[in-house]
Design a protein around this motif. Structure first.
Motif, PDB file in Angstrom:
ATOM      1  N   ARG B   4       0.820  -1.196   0.000  1.00  0.00           N
ATOM      2  CA  ARG B   4       0.000   0.000   0.000  1.00  0.00           C
ATOM      3  C   ARG B   4       0.857   1.249   0.000  1.00  0.00           C
ATOM      4  O   ARG B   4       0.575   2.203  -0.660  1.00  0.00           O
ATOM      5  CB  ARG B   4      -0.879   0.023   1.240  1.00  0.00           C
ATOM      6  CG  ARG B   4      -2.244  -0.418   0.884  1.00  0.00           C
ATOM      7  CD  ARG B   4      -3.284   0.061   1.833  1.00  0.00           C
ATOM      8  NE  ARG B   4      -4.452  -0.754   1.558  1.00  0.00           N
ATOM      9  CZ  ARG B   4      -5.258  -1.221   2.470  1.00  0.00           C
ATOM     10  NH1 ARG B   4      -5.042  -0.948   3.725  1.00  0.00           N
ATOM     11  NH2 ARG B   4      -6.269  -1.953   2.147  1.00  0.00           N
ATOM     12  N   ARG B   7       2.277   1.852  -3.367  1.00  0.00           N
ATOM     13  CA  ARG B   7       1.325   2.356  -4.342  1.00  0.00           C
ATOM     14  C   ARG B   7       1.042   3.829  -4.102  1.00  0.00           C
ATOM     15  O   ARG B   7       0.890   4.623  -5.008  1.00  0.00           O
ATOM     16  CB  ARG B   7       0.022   1.567  -4.256  1.00  0.00           C
ATOM     17  CG  ARG B   7      -0.103   0.558  -5.357  1.00  0.00           C
ATOM     18  CD  ARG B   7      -1.537   0.288  -5.663  1.00  0.00           C
ATOM     19  NE  ARG B   7      -2.167  -0.397  -4.532  1.00  0.00           N
ATOM     20  CZ  ARG B   7      -3.427  -0.224  -4.215  1.00  0.00           C
ATOM     21  NH1 ARG B   7      -4.183   0.607  -4.882  1.00  0.00           N
ATOM     22  NH2 ARG B   7      -3.951  -0.879  -3.213  1.00  0.00           N
ATOM     23  N   ALA B 149     -18.921   3.491 -12.064  1.00  0.00           N
ATOM     24  CA  ALA B 149     -20.263   3.651 -12.626  1.00  0.00           C
ATOM     25  C   ALA B 149     -21.053   4.692 -11.843  1.00  0.00           C
ATOM     26  O   ALA B 149     -21.713   5.556 -12.409  1.00  0.00           O
ATOM     27  CB  ALA B 149     -20.981   2.310 -12.612  1.00  0.00           C
ATOM     28  N   HIS B 156     -22.389   8.783   8.262  1.00  0.00           N
ATOM     29  CA  HIS B 156     -23.024   8.189   9.435  1.00  0.00           C
ATOM     30  C   HIS B 156     -24.265   7.388   9.041  1.00  0.00           C
ATOM     31  O   HIS B 156     -25.335   7.547   9.628  1.00  0.00           O
ATOM     32  CB  HIS B 156     -23.381   9.295  10.439  1.00  0.00           C
ATOM     33  CG  HIS B 156     -23.474   8.788  11.863  1.00  0.00           C
ATOM     34  ND1 HIS B 156     -24.650   8.353  12.419  1.00  0.00           N
ATOM     35  CD2 HIS B 156     -22.559   8.646  12.835  1.00  0.00           C
ATOM     36  CE1 HIS B 156     -24.441   7.976  13.664  1.00  0.00           C
ATOM     37  NE2 HIS B 156     -23.179   8.140  13.941  1.00  0.00           N
ATOM     38  N   THR B 157     -24.158   6.521   8.041  1.00  0.00           N
ATOM     39  CA  THR B 157     -25.266   5.615   7.707  1.00  0.00           C
ATOM     40  C   THR B 157     -24.990   4.286   8.385  1.00  0.00           C
ATOM     41  O   THR B 157     -24.350   3.413   7.832  1.00  0.00           O
ATOM     42  CB  THR B 157     -25.418   5.424   6.184  1.00  0.00           C
ATOM     43  OG1 THR B 157     -24.259   4.774   5.668  1.00  0.00           O
ATOM     44  CG2 THR B 157     -25.583   6.748   5.482  1.00  0.00           C
ATOM     45  N   VAL B 178     -20.878   4.101   1.220  1.00  0.00           N
ATOM     46  CA  VAL B 178     -19.571   4.014   1.858  1.00  0.00           C
ATOM     47  C   VAL B 178     -19.404   5.242   2.742  1.00  0.00           C
ATOM     48  O   VAL B 178     -19.536   6.366   2.279  1.00  0.00           O
ATOM     49  CB  VAL B 178     -18.453   3.979   0.791  1.00  0.00           C
ATOM     50  CG1 VAL B 178     -17.091   3.884   1.456  1.00  0.00           C
ATOM     51  CG2 VAL B 178     -18.674   2.814  -0.154  1.00  0.00           C
ATOM     52  N   ASP B 179     -19.125   5.017   4.020  1.00  0.00           N
ATOM     53  CA  ASP B 179     -19.046   6.119   4.978  1.00  0.00           C
ATOM     54  C   ASP B 179     -17.623   6.632   5.197  1.00  0.00           C
ATOM     55  O   ASP B 179     -17.442   7.654   5.835  1.00  0.00           O
ATOM     56  CB  ASP B 179     -19.595   5.669   6.349  1.00  0.00           C
ATOM     57  CG  ASP B 179     -21.111   5.605   6.368  1.00  0.00           C
ATOM     58  OD1 ASP B 179     -21.721   5.793   5.295  1.00  0.00           O
ATOM     59  OD2 ASP B 179     -21.684   5.383   7.443  1.00  0.00           O
ATOM     60  N   GLN B 183     -11.924   5.347   1.887  1.00  0.00           N
ATOM     61  CA  GLN B 183     -12.322   4.280   0.960  1.00  0.00           C
ATOM     62  C   GLN B 183     -12.773   4.861  -0.369  1.00  0.00           C
ATOM     63  O   GLN B 183     -12.477   4.321  -1.434  1.00  0.00           O
ATOM     64  CB  GLN B 183     -13.462   3.456   1.555  1.00  0.00           C
ATOM     65  CG  GLN B 183     -12.980   2.255   2.344  1.00  0.00           C
ATOM     66  CD  GLN B 183     -14.140   1.319   2.683  1.00  0.00           C
ATOM     67  OE1 GLN B 183     -15.060   1.144   1.912  1.00  0.00           O
ATOM     68  NE2 GLN B 183     -14.068   0.720   3.857  1.00  0.00           N
ATOM     69  N   HIS B 186      -9.746   5.900  -2.331  1.00  0.00           N
ATOM     70  CA  HIS B 186      -9.073   4.750  -2.941  1.00  0.00           C
ATOM     71  C   HIS B 186      -9.836   4.266  -4.165  1.00  0.00           C
ATOM     72  O   HIS B 186      -9.258   3.941  -5.190  1.00  0.00           O
ATOM     73  CB  HIS B 186      -8.929   3.611  -1.929  1.00  0.00           C
ATOM     74  CG  HIS B 186      -7.833   3.846  -0.943  1.00  0.00           C
ATOM     75  ND1 HIS B 186      -6.842   2.939  -0.682  1.00  0.00           N
ATOM     76  CD2 HIS B 186      -7.554   4.907  -0.154  1.00  0.00           C
ATOM     77  CE1 HIS B 186      -6.013   3.420   0.222  1.00  0.00           C
ATOM     78  NE2 HIS B 186      -6.426   4.617   0.553  1.00  0.00           N
ATOM     79  N   GLN B 187     -11.160   4.227  -4.022  1.00  0.00           N
ATOM     80  CA  GLN B 187     -12.014   3.760  -5.121  1.00  0.00           C
ATOM     81  C   GLN B 187     -11.816   4.644  -6.356  1.00  0.00           C
ATOM     82  O   GLN B 187     -11.777   4.167  -7.476  1.00  0.00           O
ATOM     83  CB  GLN B 187     -13.464   3.814  -4.637  1.00  0.00           C
ATOM     84  CG  GLN B 187     -14.480   3.230  -5.577  1.00  0.00           C
ATOM     85  CD  GLN B 187     -15.895   3.405  -5.020  1.00  0.00           C
ATOM     86  OE1 GLN B 187     -16.095   3.836  -3.883  1.00  0.00           O
ATOM     87  NE2 GLN B 187     -16.885   3.085  -5.826  1.00  0.00           N
ATOM     88  N   LEU B 242     -14.963  -4.796 -12.206  1.00  0.00           N
ATOM     89  CA  LEU B 242     -13.776  -4.490 -11.393  1.00  0.00           C
ATOM     90  C   LEU B 242     -12.520  -4.593 -12.253  1.00  0.00           C
ATOM     91  O   LEU B 242     -11.630  -3.729 -12.169  1.00  0.00           O
ATOM     92  CB  LEU B 242     -13.692  -5.467 -10.215  1.00  0.00           C
ATOM     93  CG  LEU B 242     -12.488  -5.321  -9.284  1.00  0.00           C
ATOM     94  CD1 LEU B 242     -12.572  -4.010  -8.502  1.00  0.00           C
ATOM     95  CD2 LEU B 242     -12.408  -6.495  -8.295  1.00  0.00           C
ATOM     96  N   ARG B 245     -12.092  -1.619 -14.402  1.00  0.00           N
ATOM     97  CA  ARG B 245     -11.701  -0.455 -13.607  1.00  0.00           C
ATOM     98  C   ARG B 245     -10.222  -0.462 -13.269  1.00  0.00           C
ATOM     99  O   ARG B 245      -9.572   0.570 -13.292  1.00  0.00           O
ATOM    100  CB  ARG B 245     -12.501  -0.454 -12.305  1.00  0.00           C
ATOM    101  CG  ARG B 245     -13.565   0.586 -12.273  1.00  0.00           C
ATOM    102  CD  ARG B 245     -14.466   0.410 -11.072  1.00  0.00           C
ATOM    103  NE  ARG B 245     -13.772   0.403  -9.800  1.00  0.00           N
ATOM    104  CZ  ARG B 245     -14.252  -0.133  -8.694  1.00  0.00           C
ATOM    105  NH1 ARG B 245     -15.420  -0.724  -8.722  1.00  0.00           N
ATOM    106  NH2 ARG B 245     -13.578  -0.095  -7.574  1.00  0.00           N
ATOM    107  N   VAL B 246      -9.703  -1.630 -12.879  1.00  0.00           N
ATOM    108  CA  VAL B 246      -8.338  -1.642 -12.340  1.00  0.00           C
ATOM    109  C   VAL B 246      -7.280  -1.930 -13.392  1.00  0.00           C
ATOM    110  O   VAL B 246      -6.104  -1.936 -13.083  1.00  0.00           O
ATOM    111  CB  VAL B 246      -8.186  -2.647 -11.169  1.00  0.00           C
ATOM    112  CG1 VAL B 246      -9.109  -2.275 -10.035  1.00  0.00           C
ATOM    113  CG2 VAL B 246      -8.423  -4.075 -11.628  1.00  0.00           C
TER     114      VAL B 246
END
Lengths: 579, 440
Positions: B4, B7, B149, B156-157, B178-179, B183, B186-187, B242, B245-246
């Motif tokens: 990590r 990267r 997409a 706070h979900t 995503v909270d 993340q 990174h996405q 995926l 994407r990557v």
């Protein structure tokens, strides 16, 4: 399953009578709560009608429960559980045991959907775009971590030749997929391995292969469905599938080498072999982790962490205290499991684990962070229901909550949840007042129609907890008036529960002995073990499990064993296979 | 964790500042100047509003009105906003589940909930919503070919069931938000998007590994029940996405934000910081054209929490239940003001980002903002507190438009058509009476 549908196809004349029975079953949770989602269409109408009937259920006297006789067992076997995506808990334990991981990559994974407290319902726990990206990252970091130790865990040899490649594929492959690799799988991974080795080196090839295995569905899902067909209408799980189910149920992790060896020898297909392995697993310390996991979900221990408190009303509340509540509850459950591991201990143990953060409950003199076991004053507290953290969770932000506490006892502990409030009814708690007690305010609040019929059931149970305030601290008076903690269960299938009590200690004593609590717990644990809602086909297995649980005086170990040996756990009705 | 680190090192200069990053190929890569793409954002906040302070006041015509005190922060955008009155969440008035579950499930799907076991606040049970949500229906119209997409951002979900799901790719196929801002970062911005040798190697590695994973999925599909095979089909589709994407080779450049630091993103106290980070990431994702569709959920439909950063220490869900004249209920108006400020901040940042053709992101974006109920104290679903913003759909903005009890499915359909769909109904058909009029 034509038989199941036929048994539920009702004539008009039968309808009222049968509806009555089904209602009792749904309301009491006996004989397996049915899932509307999964019910065959012929049954849905009945269940919807039941739901409507339940809206007025609190007003009607309940019919006497029927004794659970062998004759009531359904003729159809249990249905299969869909592919079970590993939960974060299971994934974390699995990579710990498979790779020696200590980093816990699963903490970044999406949280599972929760179905009435449990996180392992295979029908709703599905992969997502986000989850797959996290699996990719986890596989990359896990594989690089493990290869730094020069093959010790995953590659069982030190040469760079084809023999070592094959040894790696078959040994690591079997541990990752919880069964021997098929020939096709060996060929696939060997071709990936060789391609990478040609452009890089042996270790890189092993590393990328581990990544591919860790992202394969054969690793990410527990496959607990046999494709065999059978004239008897029931197929048994083969040894490797059963080993996987057994290990994740009892330990929450992947099978160890001894269990896989027993599966390879076909031992799990026999009653004796299964009993031997199940007992071996239950003797292992990891079994305590499996039981603790279920109890933590059932009692919603994590909910304690997000219990919100008004800091003006409760200045002692801090996030550190919430963390201490959670830790204290877990230590209490471990204590119960280590000392007998029975329902009775759960509801009557005098243990309380406290550190400095918990001094509001137990006074000073405790180490700041380390927890110590102290005995609770027996007239004030006994068992899990009187643990401060649980009581604080089952409270409002600025006062206790007889409704939440009563509904918890009825819904979670007795599997007889009160129906929801009617549409349009205000669900605000009565505002705090310095001139009255919580009991007085809630009593007035719940006394108006149409709320009163159900609150007459819920509130008297909740009132028995009034000695504990919104933080779970003991109180003798509130706003200058003495606490009235009289109340009790007003209606239940188990008549031994229906009697007036004074305080939660007395209530806990009744719950500790009640067969209904054991029946409820057994049903919930079976739902957890199967990873799906219970269905009509589980009736016989559930009845057998409950019987053994009661006969074993509510021993969790006996319950786990009984479930592992039940038909529902060991097999299922044949499934439809894609052409 | 060395991987990590390395990267990240690819993406960062020695001083830790953000570098110009290659953005990804998208539809815009066609030759010649192309108009800026259009985009859609849905914003959700929990448990309705304090209506007395919410809707515009002194409305004498569609364009002649005063902003409510709650919406003061929106004043700079008055001409870019449209308030609807009399649009009802009709489809949420019946079906399984309690009113908050039904309202959230219906908000973007226009569908009732299925039956299921997810427990509502009041003990009633429901399953997931029974159809695709508007944002996902817009993905093929707006975002085909973007790197991501769509985004599902959360603040706070906590609930991971029907009480926390705004977006659906299909019936009972929720896309949970995503909270964690890291993340999301990174996405969007990591995952081999650099162009160094190391990034080339990472792309090659991921391509090979995911090819093997796809072969394993196909092989398992042949050895499971028919129902499980369908589930694996969906899994396979997601793995293919995926892989795209990557492994895609980057082209073009755009400025990316710095990586957010670690923070306790799931605490109430962090909500302002998380919201701000999510807004920055959303705007950056649009600016770099990494996605064109996003949802932002501010808390979930259960929403039992305090908001200490605006001195609301009681449970805001409970607050939403107090009577209209209860003095405590005014705390809810404080919550509404705070949410409004967040939306205003998002609009500000969209309006400050200028695209190649001279338009701003706000010109090209439609924002739809709503909640699961209108008045929380009676759990009403009529006269929903909907606000539309931006020029993306071509609607005539700067107005308060009064309708006579129109189902909100009509509004969802109008948005869908505005972005080029030929659909004639959306959501539950019996709750859709046609395209909502008087928008253009």
């Amino acid at each position: 399953m034509p038989d199941a549908q036929a048994s539920f196809r009702l004539t008009a004349g039968q309808f009222a009578l049968d509806l009555h029975k089904v209602e009792a079953r749904v309301a009491s949770g006996r004989r397996g709560r049915r899932s509307i989602v999964n019910a065959p269409s012929a049954q849905r109408g009945v269940i919807v009608a039941v739901a409507l009937a339940l809206a007025v259920a609190c007003q009607k006297p309940k019919p006497a429960p029927e004794p659970l006789a062998e004759a009531t067992c359904a003729p159809t076997p249990s249905i299969a559980t869909p592919l079970r995506l590993l939960t974060r808990f299971e994934y974390g334990n699995t990579v710990r045991d498979l790779l020696g991981d200590a980093t816990g990559p699963q903490s970044a994974f999406p949280r599972e959907p929760v179905v009435r407290g449990l996180d392992d319902d295979a029908t709703v726990n599905q992969v997502s775009q986000e989850g797959l990206a996290r699996y990719l990252e986890a596989a990359e970091s896990l594989s690089s971590e493990v290869m730094q130790n020069r093959r010790s865990r995953v590659v069982p040899c030190l040469t760079d030749d084809q023999a070592c490649r094959d040894a790696f594929l078959s040994s690591f492959g079997q541990r990752a997929f919880r069964r021997p690799l098929t020939q096709d799988e060996v060929a696939l991974f060997a071709s990936l391995f060789d391609a990478v080795k040609a452009t890089h080196d042996f270790d890189t090839a092993a590393q990328w292969t581990v990544q591919a295995m860790l992202q394969s569905p054969q690793f990410l899902y527990r496959d607990e469905t046999s494709l065999a067909q059978s004239a008897t209408g029931r197929v048994a799980l083969d040894d490797f599938r059963l080993a996987t189910r057994l290990s994740y149920f009892l330990w929450g992790t992947t099978p160890d080498d001894a269990l896989l060896s027993a599966a390879a020898r076909g031992e799990l297909s026999t009653d004796e072999g299964l009993a031997r392995q199940a007992n071996r697993l239950l003797d292992d310390p990891r079994a305590l982790e499996g039981q603790l996991r279920f109890l933590s979900l059932w009692l919603n221990l994590d909910g304690v962490l997000t219990a919100e408190k008004d800091v003006h009303t409760y200045p002692a509340y801090t996030p550190a205290l919430a963390t201490a509540w959670r830790a204290s509850l877990e230590l209490f459950l471990r204590d119960v499991l280590r000392h007998g591991g029975t329902v009775e201990a759960l509801f009557t143990s005098s243990a309380l684990y406290a550190n400095g953060a918990m001094s509001p409950y137990v006074g000073g003199g405790l180490p700041a962070t380390e927890f110590q076991r102290v005995a609770m004053p027996p007239e004030q507290r006994a068992g899990v229901l009187t643990q401060p953290g649980l009581l604080a969770r089952l409270s409002g932000t600025d006062q206790s909550s007889p409704i939440r506490r009563g509904a918890f006892v009825l819904g979670t502990l007795l599997c007889a949840p009160p129906p929801p409030p009617p549409s349009g009814a205000s669900v605000a708690p009565p505002p705090v007042s310095p001139r009255s007690t919580t009991r007085q305010r809630f009593a007035a609040h719940g006394s108006v129609a149409p709320c009163s019929s159900c609150h007459a059931q819920i509130d008297p149970v909740g009132f028995t907890f009034e000695h504990y305030d919104g933080m779970g601290a003991w109180r003798d008076t509130e706003n200058g008036q003495p606490i009235d903690a009289t109340g009790g269960v007003r209606a239940a299938d188990d008549p031994s529960l229906v009697k007036p009590v004074n305080g939660a200690v007395e209530l806990s004593r009744l719950l500790a002995q009640s067969p209904q609590v054991k029946d409820c717990l057994a049903g919930e644990l079976l739902r957890y073990a199967l990873g799906r809602e219970l269905q009509e086909g589980d009736t016989c297995s559930l009845a057998g499990v409950r019987k053994r649980f009661v006969e074993a005086n509510g021993s969790f170990r006996a319950l786990m064993l009984a479930i592992a040996q039940s038909d529902a756990f060991r097999g299922h009705a044949p499934v439809e296979v894609a052409p | 964790m060395s991987r990590r680190f390395s990267r990240r090192a690819i993406l960062r200069g020695a001083a830790g500042v953000a570098l110009a990053l290659p953005a990804l190929e998208s539809l815009r890569a066609h030759a010649g100047p192309v108009a800026a793409p259009r985009r859609f954002i849905a914003v959700y906040h929990a448990n309705g509003v304090f209506t007395p302070d919410w809707f515009p006041r002194n409305v004498s015509s569609e364009t002649s009105f005063d902003l409510s005190p709650t919406h003061a922060a929106l004043a700079p955008f008055r001409s870019r906003l449209l308030w609807t009155r009399g649009v009802d969440l009709s489809v949420a008035m019946s079906g399984p589940g309690e009113q908050h579950q039904r309202g959230l499930g219906a908000l973007l799907t226009g569908q009732r909930l299925g039956t299921g076991s997810f427990m509502g606040n009041d003990g009633s049970k429901a399953g997931w919503a029974q159809g695709v949500s508007l944002d996902q229906a817009l993905v093929p119209l707006l975002g085909a070919g973007t790197r991501v997409a769509s985004l599902q951002l959360g603040v706070h979900t906590i609930e991971r069931d029907v009480s926390g799901a705004l977006s659906y790719s299909g019936a009972a196929q929720p896309l949970l938000s995503v909270d964690d801002p890291r993340q999301v970062f990174h996405q969007l911005f990591l995952d081999g998007s650099g162009s160094s040798t190391a990034a080339d190697r990472l792309r090659q590695q991921r391509g090979s590994v995911l090819d093997a994973v796809q072969a394993q999925l196909s092989s398992l599909s042949k050895r499971v029940s028919r129902a499980d095979a369908q589930r694996l089909d969906r899994h396979l589709t997601l793995v293919r996405e995926l892989e795209v994407r990557v492994t895609r080779i980057p082209a073009g450049t755009c400025m990316t934000p710095s990586e957010p630091g670690a923070l306790a993103y799931d605490t109430e106290a962090a909500m302002p910081e998380v919201t701000s980070l999510m807004i920055d990431l959303l705007v950056a994702a649009f600016r770099c054209d990494l996605t064109r569709v996003a949802t932002l959920s501010i808390s979930d439909a259960k929403n039992h929490m305090a908001m200490p950063f605006i001195n609301v220490s009681s449970d805001v869900h409970n607050l939403s239940h107090y009577g209209d004249t209860d003095p405590l209920r005014a705390d809810l108006a404080k919550r509404d003001v705070w949410v409004t400020q967040q939306v205003a901040s998002l609009l500000t940042k969209l309006s400050q980002s200028v695209e190649a053709d001279g338009s701003t992101l706000l010109d090209d974006t439609l924002l739809f903002w709503g909640s699961d109920v209108s008045r929380g104290n009676v759990h009403a679903h009529d006269d929903m507190p909907f606000v539309l913003a931006g020029g993306g759909a071509g609607f005539r903005m700067g107005r308060v438009v009064q309708y006579n009890s129109k189902p909100h499915n009509d509004l969802l359909l109008a948005i869908l058509q505005a972005f080029g769909s030929t659909a004639t109904t959306f959501g539950e058909p019996t709750a859709c009476s046609g395209v909502l009029p008087n928008l253009f």
